[in-house]
Design a protein around this motif. Structure first.
Motif, PDB file in Angstrom:
ATOM      1  N   ILE B   5       0.786  -1.185  -0.153  1.00  0.00           N
ATOM      2  CA  ILE B   5       0.670   0.330  -0.089  1.00  0.00           C
ATOM      3  C   ILE B   5       1.153   1.755  -0.174  1.00  0.00           C
ATOM      4  O   ILE B   5       0.924   2.204  -0.719  1.00  0.00           O
ATOM      5  CB  ILE B   5      -0.557   0.287   1.693  1.00  0.00           C
ATOM      6  CG1 ILE B   5      -2.139  -1.183   1.005  1.00  0.00           C
ATOM      7  CG2 ILE B   5      -1.559   1.199   1.456  1.00  0.00           C
ATOM      8  CD1 ILE B   5      -2.373  -1.350   2.335  1.00  0.00           C
ATOM      9  N   PHE B   6       1.835   1.115   0.935  1.00  0.00           N
ATOM     10  CA  PHE B   6       2.626   2.401   0.911  1.00  0.00           C
ATOM     11  C   PHE B   6       4.097   2.400   0.701  1.00  0.00           C
ATOM     12  O   PHE B   6       4.756   1.650   0.629  1.00  0.00           O
ATOM     13  CB  PHE B   6       2.868   2.978   2.462  1.00  0.00           C
ATOM     14  CG  PHE B   6       1.669   3.046   2.782  1.00  0.00           C
ATOM     15  CD1 PHE B   6       1.686   4.628   2.697  1.00  0.00           C
ATOM     16  CD2 PHE B   6       1.322   2.303   3.985  1.00  0.00           C
ATOM     17  CE1 PHE B   6      -0.449   4.893   3.536  1.00  0.00           C
ATOM     18  CE2 PHE B   6      -0.158   2.794   4.403  1.00  0.00           C
ATOM     19  CZ  PHE B   6      -0.630   3.984   4.344  1.00  0.00           C
ATOM     20  N   ARG B   7       3.656   2.535  -0.923  1.00  0.00           N
ATOM     21  CA  ARG B   7       4.909   2.360  -1.555  1.00  0.00           C
ATOM     22  C   ARG B   7       6.013   3.123  -1.505  1.00  0.00           C
ATOM     23  O   ARG B   7       5.264   3.994  -1.243  1.00  0.00           O
ATOM     24  CB  ARG B   7       5.358   1.857  -3.254  1.00  0.00           C
ATOM     25  CG  ARG B   7       4.830   0.386  -3.733  1.00  0.00           C
ATOM     26  CD  ARG B   7       5.259   0.472  -4.798  1.00  0.00           C
ATOM     27  NE  ARG B   7       3.933   0.764  -5.230  1.00  0.00           N
ATOM     28  CZ  ARG B   7       2.403   0.410  -5.750  1.00  0.00           C
ATOM     29  NH1 ARG B   7       2.873  -1.151  -5.553  1.00  0.00           N
ATOM     30  NH2 ARG B   7       1.673   0.740  -6.319  1.00  0.00           N
ATOM     31  N   VAL B 172     -15.340   6.737  -1.270  1.00  0.00           N
ATOM     32  CA  VAL B 172     -16.005   5.904  -1.727  1.00  0.00           C
ATOM     33  C   VAL B 172     -15.699   5.842  -3.177  1.00  0.00           C
ATOM     34  O   VAL B 172     -15.276   5.049  -3.462  1.00  0.00           O
ATOM     35  CB  VAL B 172     -17.457   5.751  -2.033  1.00  0.00           C
ATOM     36  CG1 VAL B 172     -18.468   5.401  -2.528  1.00  0.00           C
ATOM     37  CG2 VAL B 172     -18.461   5.451  -0.226  1.00  0.00           C
ATOM     38  N   VAL B 173     -16.228   6.945  -3.226  1.00  0.00           N
ATOM     39  CA  VAL B 173     -14.998   7.434  -4.906  1.00  0.00           C
ATOM     40  C   VAL B 173     -14.438   6.863  -5.156  1.00  0.00           C
ATOM     41  O   VAL B 173     -13.228   6.351  -5.846  1.00  0.00           O
ATOM     42  CB  VAL B 173     -15.867   8.820  -4.963  1.00  0.00           C
ATOM     43  CG1 VAL B 173     -14.612   9.443  -6.522  1.00  0.00           C
ATOM     44  CG2 VAL B 173     -16.372   9.788  -4.845  1.00  0.00           C
ATOM     45  N   MET B 174     -12.471   7.158  -4.068  1.00  0.00           N
ATOM     46  CA  MET B 174     -11.889   6.835  -3.915  1.00  0.00           C
ATOM     47  C   MET B 174     -11.374   5.358  -4.224  1.00  0.00           C
ATOM     48  O   MET B 174     -10.746   4.717  -4.489  1.00  0.00           O
ATOM     49  CB  MET B 174     -11.276   7.396  -2.814  1.00  0.00           C
ATOM     50  CG  MET B 174      -9.525   7.090  -2.514  1.00  0.00           C
ATOM     51  SD  MET B 174      -8.816   8.339  -1.024  1.00  0.00           S
ATOM     52  CE  MET B 174      -9.839   6.798   0.329  1.00  0.00           C
ATOM     53  N   VAL B 175     -12.413   4.534  -3.391  1.00  0.00           N
ATOM     54  CA  VAL B 175     -12.291   2.944  -3.462  1.00  0.00           C
ATOM     55  C   VAL B 175     -12.749   3.206  -4.268  1.00  0.00           C
ATOM     56  O   VAL B 175     -12.423   1.591  -4.718  1.00  0.00           O
ATOM     57  CB  VAL B 175     -13.635   2.413  -1.730  1.00  0.00           C
ATOM     58  CG1 VAL B 175     -12.879   1.213  -1.829  1.00  0.00           C
ATOM     59  CG2 VAL B 175     -12.672   3.184  -0.568  1.00  0.00           C
ATOM     60  N   ALA B 252      -2.814  15.432  -7.674  1.00  0.00           N
ATOM     61  CA  ALA B 252      -2.264  14.274  -8.047  1.00  0.00           C
ATOM     62  C   ALA B 252      -0.847  14.140  -8.665  1.00  0.00           C
ATOM     63  O   ALA B 252      -0.205  13.275  -8.132  1.00  0.00           O
ATOM     64  CB  ALA B 252      -3.214  14.499  -9.584  1.00  0.00           C
ATOM     65  N   VAL B 253       0.173  15.348  -8.726  1.00  0.00           N
ATOM     66  CA  VAL B 253       1.302  15.155  -9.531  1.00  0.00           C
ATOM     67  C   VAL B 253       2.137  14.605  -8.047  1.00  0.00           C
ATOM     68  O   VAL B 253       2.766  14.216  -7.580  1.00  0.00           O
ATOM     69  CB  VAL B 253       2.074  16.098  -9.559  1.00  0.00           C
ATOM     70  CG1 VAL B 253       3.359  16.700 -10.163  1.00  0.00           C
ATOM     71  CG2 VAL B 253       1.433  16.600 -10.884  1.00  0.00           C
ATOM     72  N   VAL B 254       1.954  15.269  -7.174  1.00  0.00           N
ATOM     73  CA  VAL B 254       2.635  15.463  -5.291  1.00  0.00           C
ATOM     74  C   VAL B 254       2.375  13.679  -5.431  1.00  0.00           C
ATOM     75  O   VAL B 254       3.515  13.627  -3.979  1.00  0.00           O
ATOM     76  CB  VAL B 254       1.661  16.552  -4.307  1.00  0.00           C
ATOM     77  CG1 VAL B 254       2.367  16.102  -2.814  1.00  0.00           C
ATOM     78  CG2 VAL B 254       2.198  17.486  -4.703  1.00  0.00           C
ATOM     79  N   GLY B 255       1.235  13.571  -5.593  1.00  0.00           N
ATOM     80  CA  GLY B 255       0.844  12.250  -4.918  1.00  0.00           C
ATOM     81  C   GLY B 255       1.358  10.980  -6.023  1.00  0.00           C
ATOM     82  O   GLY B 255       1.059   9.532  -5.674  1.00  0.00           O
ATOM     83  N   TRP B 267      -5.331   6.697  -4.615  1.00  0.00           N
ATOM     84  CA  TRP B 267      -4.750   6.936  -3.359  1.00  0.00           C
ATOM     85  C   TRP B 267      -3.400   7.811  -2.735  1.00  0.00           C
ATOM     86  O   TRP B 267      -3.470   8.200  -1.985  1.00  0.00           O
ATOM     87  CB  TRP B 267      -4.209   5.083  -2.526  1.00  0.00           C
ATOM     88  CG  TRP B 267      -4.778   3.797  -2.689  1.00  0.00           C
ATOM     89  CD1 TRP B 267      -3.521   2.958  -3.775  1.00  0.00           C
ATOM     90  CD2 TRP B 267      -5.972   3.731  -2.384  1.00  0.00           C
ATOM     91  NE1 TRP B 267      -4.996   2.096  -4.278  1.00  0.00           N
ATOM     92  CE2 TRP B 267      -6.079   2.061  -3.802  1.00  0.00           C
ATOM     93  CE3 TRP B 267      -7.095   3.838  -2.245  1.00  0.00           C
ATOM     94  CZ2 TRP B 267      -7.261   1.571  -3.773  1.00  0.00           C
ATOM     95  CZ3 TRP B 267      -8.094   3.890  -2.399  1.00  0.00           C
ATOM     96  CH2 TRP B 267      -8.579   2.549  -2.802  1.00  0.00           C
ATOM     97  N   GLY B 268      -2.594   7.417  -3.222  1.00  0.00           N
ATOM     98  CA  GLY B 268      -1.725   8.712  -3.766  1.00  0.00           C
ATOM     99  C   GLY B 268      -1.986   9.879  -4.119  1.00  0.00           C
ATOM    100  O   GLY B 268      -1.198  11.206  -3.214  1.00  0.00           O
ATOM    101  N   ALA B 269      -3.352  10.583  -5.173  1.00  0.00           N
ATOM    102  CA  ALA B 269      -3.410  11.128  -4.969  1.00  0.00           C
ATOM    103  C   ALA B 269      -4.377  12.531  -4.559  1.00  0.00           C
ATOM    104  O   ALA B 269      -4.081  13.268  -4.418  1.00  0.00           O
ATOM    105  CB  ALA B 269      -4.260  11.659  -6.124  1.00  0.00           C
ATOM    106  N   SER B 270      -5.422  11.121  -3.557  1.00  0.00           N
ATOM    107  CA  SER B 270      -5.877  11.899  -2.351  1.00  0.00           C
ATOM    108  C   SER B 270      -4.865  11.977  -0.957  1.00  0.00           C
ATOM    109  O   SER B 270      -5.802  12.777  -0.677  1.00  0.00           O
ATOM    110  CB  SER B 270      -7.078  10.383  -1.710  1.00  0.00           C
ATOM    111  OG  SER B 270      -7.104  10.044  -2.975  1.00  0.00           O
TER     112      SER B 270
END
Lengths: 353, 326
Positions: B5-7, B172-175, B252-255, B267-270
């Protein structure tokens, strides 16, 4: 790109297509100006022409180097923020009591430095110019607000502000058109009649081929960003003096108008194609349309629809035309004895010859 | 499982977040008060919904700069709808926002697909065009909270089991997006398109159709975000959401979503959205000029793409080394 395949002998297909696109834009521009002069109240007055020229000045100044950058296949979205930051720095330097004679060169150099930062990220770190300049667009605009806050500095010396808004001998032609014309000539000659210009087109058509042909594309692009920054700085100086107001949000959103004008003028967003006369026509067309609509009491915000739609149309239309032309060519080729299929892009073929 | 999950990239953001929170709390403990956390979560919810849509588009090697304008248009549309029909249930408002956004996304997608023009130019154009439509429609008027039905404002305020509705919807959207991108064929096709559009086409992936769908999703989510925006703030004018596109792309880019497609996760983007929101409220708590926020957003974009480049260079170098041994 399929449309670059050169028919045996004669001019490459893309060159004649380009010439026709340019001619069309110039023609449309003339028609729009004529129609507007006749049909729109107050458009044809010399006072309005002065305002029109003053309005298009900053867009034109930045569109000149932007043409070079887009022809090489890159983009600079940070130009309007560079304009805003130079304007903000001008204001705060003026507040410290510095003379305007030293502030103006400092502001232009600052613009060049901001451009060099873009150039560094794009050419040395080899990052995509789109992402880099979206980043610096936010960074420079943010710094502009950090420098000056949301206030304004207005008390610039009259001698300078009235020169910028003044006209040659009281006629319709603004004083500032003189430097613009000189710069346009310089940029036009460099782009269309010097090795630098040829290198710019080569880099945009095929970066690899250009490098094989001895063009140092990285260095070239770096200096293009520096020049673009300096021109944005100059635009910031003139903007500040014209409205006698240094504000951090000066020129907000102007990157759209610049990019729209350049693409409208027939420069391909994919790089490698475009002419400066076409771009200048694009600038005049865009500014003329906006001016005419504004005189018709169309709100500034609604004008954004026009600019946005023009931007999309100017990238769509060449594609539609070229695919229609390609279809025609294919149909024609199918019937009589066909030429050998040329799969290489024209520019590559030109370099190999 | 945790490692998966956390790369690297995501853990970098988490680290930055932890440092930021710790530093801010030592300066001002009120930063972790209930109200403050609630504000951060609500702000993140709206930005994260947008960032999820942006990721879907960016993974296919496109970009959607029009999301801020779509948000504004949808917020104003839903606001006017509710002002005229106070009895409408919240679900209808949500669906209406989704629909407005979906139409905008469809316009973007169709022009990008059939015009064969870069999404950057198209969405830069529609960024101004959609905003212009809002101004044209609103004409300077503003929709205030007292014109909106109480049920709708309550939806922006209330929570279930302590979790605000807005946050619940964002999760919900994210999942859903995360699972579809990760585990379903349609999602994997988007990554393939972003890595190599030509290879994807040769592999039989319907690139054009998928591109349209990606823009449709981004537009619809921006429309949904517009409804959340309206519910949270209650005051909507034609300028709602101006400049959001910058924060969304930054999130998004930072994520860790690559601008040139093919990699990244929702997940990264969030997490990126969370980081940006926390920075915003930390600046306020630390009493630092709010104007720094935009400058920091810009610096973060540069930092993130720089780091991305570094990783990419390392990967190619190690691949080259491996190949030279063969």
């Amino acid at each position: 790109m399929s449309d670059t395949a050169a028919p045996s002998g004669g001019r490459p297909a893309w060159l004649s297509r380009l010439a026709s696109w340019d001619a069309a834009v110039i023609l449309v521009t003339v028609v729009v100006l004529l129609v507007a002069s006749g049909a729109v109240d107050n458009f044809g007055t010399s006072r309005n022409y002065t305002f029109l020229l003053l309005d298009l000045l900053p867009i034109a100044l930045i569109a000149l180097p932007m043409t070079f950058i887009i022809v090489t296949g890159e983009i600079d979205l940070s130009v309007a923020s560079t304009l805003g930051l130079t304007s903000a720095v001008m204001g705060s330097l003026w507040n410290t009591g510095m003379t305007i004679e030293s502030i103006i060169p400092i502001s232009i150099v600052l613009g060049a430095v901001l451009g060099a930062v873009n150039g560094f990220f794009v050419t040395v770190l080899k990052l995509p110019s789109l992402a880099v300049t979206i980043g610096t667009m936010a960074l420079y605009r943010g710094l502009a607000f950090v420098v000056l806050g949301d206030g304004a500095v207005a008390d610039f010396p009259r001698a300078y502000t009235s020169w910028v808004t003044g006209t040659l001998g009281g006629g319709p032609i603004p004083n500032v058109l003189v430097p613009l014309v000189v710069l346009a000539l310089v940029f036009g000659v460099v782009l269309h009649a010097t090795p630098i210009g040829r290198a710019v087109f080569a880099a945009g058509a095929s970066e690899q081929a250009a490098r094989f042909a001895g063009v140092r594309t990285g260095r070239l692009k770096f200096w293009l960003y520096v020049v673009c920054g300096a021109m944005s700085g100059l635009a910031g100086v003139l903007w500040t003096l014209r409205y006698s107001s240094a504000r951090a949000d000066n020129g907000f959103g102007m990157e759209l108008a610049v990019v729209a004008a350049v693409l409208l003028g027939g420069v391909s967003i994919f790089g490698g194609k475009g002419t400066l006369p076409g771009v200048l026509a694009g600038v005049v067309l865009l500014a003329g349309l906006q001016n005419a609509l504004r005189l018709q009491d169309v709100s500034n915000e609604a004008l954004n629809i026009v600019t946005g739609v023009l931007l999309i149309v100017s990238v769509l239309l060449p594609n539609i035309l070229s695919s229609a032309r390609a279809a025609l060519r294919r149909r024609r080729r199918r019937s009589p004895s066909p030429d050998p299929p040329s799969s290489d892009p024209g520019v590559l073929a030109g370099i190999e010859q | 499982m945790l490692g998966a999950i956390f790369r690297a990239r995501e853990s970098g953001i988490v680290l930055a977040l932890v440092v930021l929170v710790v530093v801010t709390v030592t300066q001002n403990p009120r930063f972790l008060s209930g109200q403050s956390i609630r504000d951060i979560l609500l702000g993140t919810a709206i930005l994260a919904v947008l960032a999820v849509g942006q990721s879907v588009v960016m993974i296919t090697r496109n970009i959607d700069l029009s999301v801020g304008s779509v948000l504004g248009l949808s917020a104003f549309a839903v606001g006017s709808l509710l002002r005229g029909n106070p009895g409408l249930p919240v679900v209808v408002a949500l669906l209406a926002g989704l629909a407005v956004g979906a139409v905008c996304g469809l316009v973007n997608g169709a022009v990008v697909r059939f015009g064969q023009v870069p999404a950057l130019v198209v969405t830069l154009g529609t960024l101004y065009a959609f905003r212009g439509v809002s101004y044209f429609w609103a004409g300077g008027q503003q929709i205030n909270a007292d014109q909106l039905p109480g049920s709708f404002l309550g939806f922006g305020d209330s929570s279930v089991l302590g979790v605000p509705w807005l946050v619940l919807i964002a999760v919900v959207v994210m999942v859903v997006a995360g699972v579809v991108l990760r585990n379903y064929r349609g999602g994997r096709e988007l990554y393939a398109m972003g890595s190599s559009p030509q290879a994807a086409r040769l592999a039989g992936i319907k690139v054009g159709r998928n591109t349209t769908v990606a823009f449709l999703v981004s537009g619809a989510l921006a429309g949904l975000a517009g409804v959340l925006f309206a519910a949270r703030f209650g005051t909507i004018d034609a300028a709602a959401g101006t400049g959001y596109e910058l924060n969304v792309v930054a999130a998004a880019v930072v994520g860790g979503v690559a601008v040139f497609g093919g990699s990244g996760s929702v997940w990264g983007a969030s997490l990126g959205a969370l980081l940006l929101t926390v920075i915003g409220s930390a600046l306020a708590v630390l009493d630092i000029n709010q104007f720094w926020q935009q400058a920091i957003v810009g610096a973060l974009i540069l930092l993130a793409i720089g780091a991305d480049r570094l990783v990419a260079v390392r990967v190619t170098r190690s691949l080259k080394k491996r190949n030279s041994h063969v």
